[in-house]
Design a protein around this motif. Structure first.
Motif, PDB file in Angstrom:
ATOM      1  N   ASN A 125       0.810  -1.220   0.000  1.00  0.00           N
ATOM      2  CA  ASN A 125       0.000   0.000   0.000  1.00  0.00           C
ATOM      3  C   ASN A 125       0.843   1.270   0.000  1.00  0.00           C
ATOM      4  O   ASN A 125       0.308   2.367  -0.121  1.00  0.00           O
ATOM      5  N   ILE A 126       2.161   1.143   0.150  1.00  0.00           N
ATOM      6  CA  ILE A 126       3.029   2.323   0.101  1.00  0.00           C
ATOM      7  C   ILE A 126       3.073   2.848  -1.328  1.00  0.00           C
ATOM      8  O   ILE A 126       3.369   2.109  -2.265  1.00  0.00           O
ATOM      9  N   VAL A 127       2.762   4.153  -1.487  1.00  0.00           N
ATOM     10  CA  VAL A 127       2.756   4.754  -2.822  1.00  0.00           C
ATOM     11  C   VAL A 127       3.845   5.809  -2.980  1.00  0.00           C
ATOM     12  O   VAL A 127       4.160   6.213  -4.108  1.00  0.00           O
ATOM     13  N   ALA A 128       4.414   6.285  -1.865  1.00  0.00           N
ATOM     14  CA  ALA A 128       5.421   7.345  -1.967  1.00  0.00           C
ATOM     15  C   ALA A 128       6.145   7.490  -0.636  1.00  0.00           C
ATOM     16  O   ALA A 128       5.796   6.863   0.365  1.00  0.00           O
ATOM     17  N   TRP A 129       7.164   8.343  -0.663  1.00  0.00           N
ATOM     18  CA  TRP A 129       7.899   8.699   0.543  1.00  0.00           C
ATOM     19  C   TRP A 129       8.149  10.195   0.497  1.00  0.00           C
ATOM     20  O   TRP A 129       8.639  10.715  -0.509  1.00  0.00           O
ATOM     21  N   VAL A 130       7.798  10.926   1.557  1.00  0.00           N
ATOM     22  CA  VAL A 130       7.952  12.374   1.570  1.00  0.00           C
ATOM     23  C   VAL A 130       9.056  12.788   2.533  1.00  0.00           C
ATOM     24  O   VAL A 130       9.153  12.269   3.649  1.00  0.00           O
ATOM     25  N   THR A 131       9.884  13.708   2.079  1.00  0.00           N
ATOM     26  CA  THR A 131      10.976  14.265   2.876  1.00  0.00           C
ATOM     27  C   THR A 131      10.934  15.784   2.772  1.00  0.00           C
ATOM     28  O   THR A 131      10.836  16.322   1.663  1.00  0.00           O
ATOM     29  N   VAL A 132      10.990  16.456   3.912  1.00  0.00           N
ATOM     30  CA  VAL A 132      11.089  17.919   3.929  1.00  0.00           C
ATOM     31  C   VAL A 132      12.375  18.273   4.655  1.00  0.00           C
ATOM     32  O   VAL A 132      12.449  18.186   5.888  1.00  0.00           O
ATOM     33  N   ILE A 170      10.147  20.300  -0.882  1.00  0.00           N
ATOM     34  CA  ILE A 170       9.540  19.030  -0.480  1.00  0.00           C
ATOM     35  C   ILE A 170       9.897  17.999  -1.540  1.00  0.00           C
ATOM     36  O   ILE A 170       9.746  18.252  -2.732  1.00  0.00           O
ATOM     37  N   ILE A 171      10.376  16.850  -1.091  1.00  0.00           N
ATOM     38  CA  ILE A 171      10.796  15.798  -2.023  1.00  0.00           C
ATOM     39  C   ILE A 171       9.891  14.587  -1.835  1.00  0.00           C
ATOM     40  O   ILE A 171       9.750  14.073  -0.718  1.00  0.00           O
ATOM     41  N   VAL A 172       9.263  14.163  -2.908  1.00  0.00           N
ATOM     42  CA  VAL A 172       8.385  12.999  -2.874  1.00  0.00           C
ATOM     43  C   VAL A 172       8.960  11.946  -3.814  1.00  0.00           C
ATOM     44  O   VAL A 172       9.049  12.170  -5.028  1.00  0.00           O
ATOM     45  N   ILE A 202       9.829  13.406  -7.277  1.00  0.00           N
ATOM     46  CA  ILE A 202       9.104  14.633  -7.547  1.00  0.00           C
ATOM     47  C   ILE A 202       9.681  15.737  -6.662  1.00  0.00           C
ATOM     48  O   ILE A 202       9.641  15.642  -5.431  1.00  0.00           O
ATOM     49  N   TRP A 203      10.220  16.763  -7.285  1.00  0.00           N
ATOM     50  CA  TRP A 203      10.772  17.900  -6.554  1.00  0.00           C
ATOM     51  C   TRP A 203       9.697  18.971  -6.489  1.00  0.00           C
ATOM     52  O   TRP A 203       9.213  19.459  -7.509  1.00  0.00           O
ATOM     53  N   LEU A 204       9.329  19.362  -5.283  1.00  0.00           N
ATOM     54  CA  LEU A 204       8.242  20.321  -5.093  1.00  0.00           C
ATOM     55  C   LEU A 204       8.744  21.578  -4.386  1.00  0.00           C
ATOM     56  O   LEU A 204       9.636  21.519  -3.548  1.00  0.00           O
ATOM     57  N   ARG A 205       8.126  22.703  -4.705  1.00  0.00           N
ATOM     58  CA  ARG A 205       8.325  23.952  -3.993  1.00  0.00           C
ATOM     59  C   ARG A 205       7.036  24.303  -3.260  1.00  0.00           C
ATOM     60  O   ARG A 205       5.940  24.183  -3.819  1.00  0.00           O
ATOM     61  N   VAL A 206       7.152  24.731  -2.009  1.00  0.00           N
ATOM     62  CA  VAL A 206       5.977  25.183  -1.273  1.00  0.00           C
ATOM     63  C   VAL A 206       5.447  26.435  -1.950  1.00  0.00           C
ATOM     64  O   VAL A 206       6.190  27.394  -2.194  1.00  0.00           O
ATOM     65  N   ASP A 229     -10.937  26.103  17.239  1.00  0.00           N
ATOM     66  CA  ASP A 229     -10.971  24.919  18.103  1.00  0.00           C
ATOM     67  C   ASP A 229     -10.736  23.652  17.298  1.00  0.00           C
ATOM     68  O   ASP A 229     -10.183  22.669  17.785  1.00  0.00           O
ATOM     69  N   ASN A 230     -11.160  23.672  16.041  1.00  0.00           N
ATOM     70  CA  ASN A 230     -11.037  22.516  15.151  1.00  0.00           C
ATOM     71  C   ASN A 230     -10.494  23.039  13.828  1.00  0.00           C
ATOM     72  O   ASN A 230     -11.228  23.621  13.031  1.00  0.00           O
ATOM     73  N   GLU A 231      -9.191  22.875  13.608  1.00  0.00           N
ATOM     74  CA  GLU A 231      -8.607  23.479  12.411  1.00  0.00           C
ATOM     75  C   GLU A 231      -7.626  22.534  11.722  1.00  0.00           C
ATOM     76  O   GLU A 231      -7.169  21.540  12.299  1.00  0.00           O
ATOM     77  N   ARG A 232      -7.329  22.874  10.481  1.00  0.00           N
ATOM     78  CA  ARG A 232      -6.337  22.157   9.686  1.00  0.00           C
ATOM     79  C   ARG A 232      -5.389  23.170   9.052  1.00  0.00           C
ATOM     80  O   ARG A 232      -5.797  24.277   8.701  1.00  0.00           O
ATOM     81  N   THR A 233      -4.144  22.781   8.900  1.00  0.00           N
ATOM     82  CA  THR A 233      -3.197  23.544   8.099  1.00  0.00           C
ATOM     83  C   THR A 233      -2.981  22.811   6.789  1.00  0.00           C
ATOM     84  O   THR A 233      -2.700  21.603   6.780  1.00  0.00           O
ATOM     85  N   LEU A 234      -3.135  23.534   5.696  1.00  0.00           N
ATOM     86  CA  LEU A 234      -2.942  22.987   4.357  1.00  0.00           C
ATOM     87  C   LEU A 234      -1.671  23.608   3.774  1.00  0.00           C
ATOM     88  O   LEU A 234      -1.535  24.833   3.746  1.00  0.00           O
ATOM     89  N   VAL A 235      -0.767  22.764   3.316  1.00  0.00           N
ATOM     90  CA  VAL A 235       0.457  23.237   2.656  1.00  0.00           C
ATOM     91  C   VAL A 235       0.368  22.806   1.205  1.00  0.00           C
ATOM     92  O   VAL A 235       0.335  21.616   0.886  1.00  0.00           O
ATOM     93  N   TYR A 236       0.305  23.804   0.315  1.00  0.00           N
ATOM     94  CA  TYR A 236       0.187  23.544  -1.106  1.00  0.00           C
ATOM     95  C   TYR A 236       1.572  23.545  -1.744  1.00  0.00           C
ATOM     96  O   TYR A 236       2.376  24.452  -1.499  1.00  0.00           O
ATOM     97  N   ALA A 237       1.845  22.550  -2.571  1.00  0.00           N
ATOM     98  CA  ALA A 237       3.155  22.449  -3.210  1.00  0.00           C
ATOM     99  C   ALA A 237       2.993  22.168  -4.701  1.00  0.00           C
ATOM    100  O   ALA A 237       2.111  21.404  -5.119  1.00  0.00           O
TER     101      ALA A 237
END
Length: 256
Positions: free
Chosen positions: A84-91, A173-175, A182-186, A245-253
């Motif tokens: 089920n592993i589809v990727a590996w993310v490194t920041v 961000i490296i995926v 995949i080389w990503l920029r925030v 009280d109930n929040e999410r942080t979204l990081v778009y890359a």
């Protein structure tokens, strides 16, 4: 103040309800559990160890990249461990260095409470939204826990991207996937209420995705750069504890 809803977005309250149930289980389990954050991240990644060169143009200005290589993933090893592993993310410069999985459609949130080995674990495992085609589509959403509790486990460091200085000093961000690196920029970071309809994975075409993201970028809390010609968007989502009280942080890359 809540931000408005858009398009055919799927409500965050589905994820919020699931997280609430998980946190209730955590309270009951903590007293006797010996599971630790350290047990969530596999180490080593597998053998043989190999390195991937980070392009100099991408490493400039990024903290944690004094070295110009990152450790490669041994896909033979890990796919044998869990298909089920589809990727590996490194920041670089953070504690984010994790496998990403995708559960089956009949149990899409399985990895909220299971680690990469399939063992019950309150820290879970980073996972791709069930509505995505792995990492192959033009819009991919990846979830990971931030349990608070003064830990930096799983996706906790993604919550720090709501600070512009932190985002600018950790732009890369490296995926890794079995097919490519995949080389990503925030591009941006946004804090939303957990009930906001902000997630979207399905678009008619790439132009629709770009138009949708242009709206998200315009109202983001942290804006770095929007590549209006980007061919894909990957959004990393975690809980955070700053505004609601109930929040999410979204990081778009976007692709670097």
């Amino acid at each position: 103040m809540p931000k408005g809803t858009r398009g055919d977005a799927a409500p965050w309250f589905v994820l919020s309800t699931t997280f609430a149930a998980v946190l209730i289980a955590v309270v009951a389990f903590c007293a006797s559990s010996t599971v630790t954050a350290q047990s969530v991240t596999p180490s080593p990644r597998g053998q043989p160890e190999s390195l991937i060169q980070v392009p100099t143009t991408l490493s400039e200005g990024a903290e944690g990249l004094a070295e110009t290589t990152i450790q490669a993933v041994d896909w033979d090893y890990w796919l044998a461990t869990n298909p089920n592993i589809v990727a590996w993310v490194t920041v670089p410069g953070t504690a984010i260095d994790h496998p990403i999985v995708q559960a089956t459609a009949d149990d899409p949130t399985y990895y909220l409470t299971h680690d990469v080995y399939g063992n019950w674990n309150r820290y879970g495992c980073a996972y791709v939204d069930a509505g995505c085609d792995g990492l192959q589509g033009i819009s991919t959403v990846v979830f990971g826990h931030n349990m608070g509790l003064s830990t930096n486990s799983m996706f906790a460091d993604f919550a720090k991207f709501s600070d512009e200085a932190f985002a600018r000093s950790h732009p890369l961000i490296i995926v890794q996937t079995p097919q490519e690196t995949i080389w990503l920029r925030v591009s941006a970071a946004e804090i939303v209420e957990g009930t906001e309809q902000a997630k979207r994975t399905n678009f008619a075409d790439i132009d629709e995705m770009r138009a949708w993201f242009a709206e998200r970028f315009a109202q983001a809390d942290v804006k770095l750069e929007n590549d209006e010609e980007a061919e894909r968007l990957i959004t990393f989502v975690t809980c955070s504890y700053t505004t609601y009280d109930n929040e999410r942080t979204l990081v778009y890359a976007q692709p670097a």
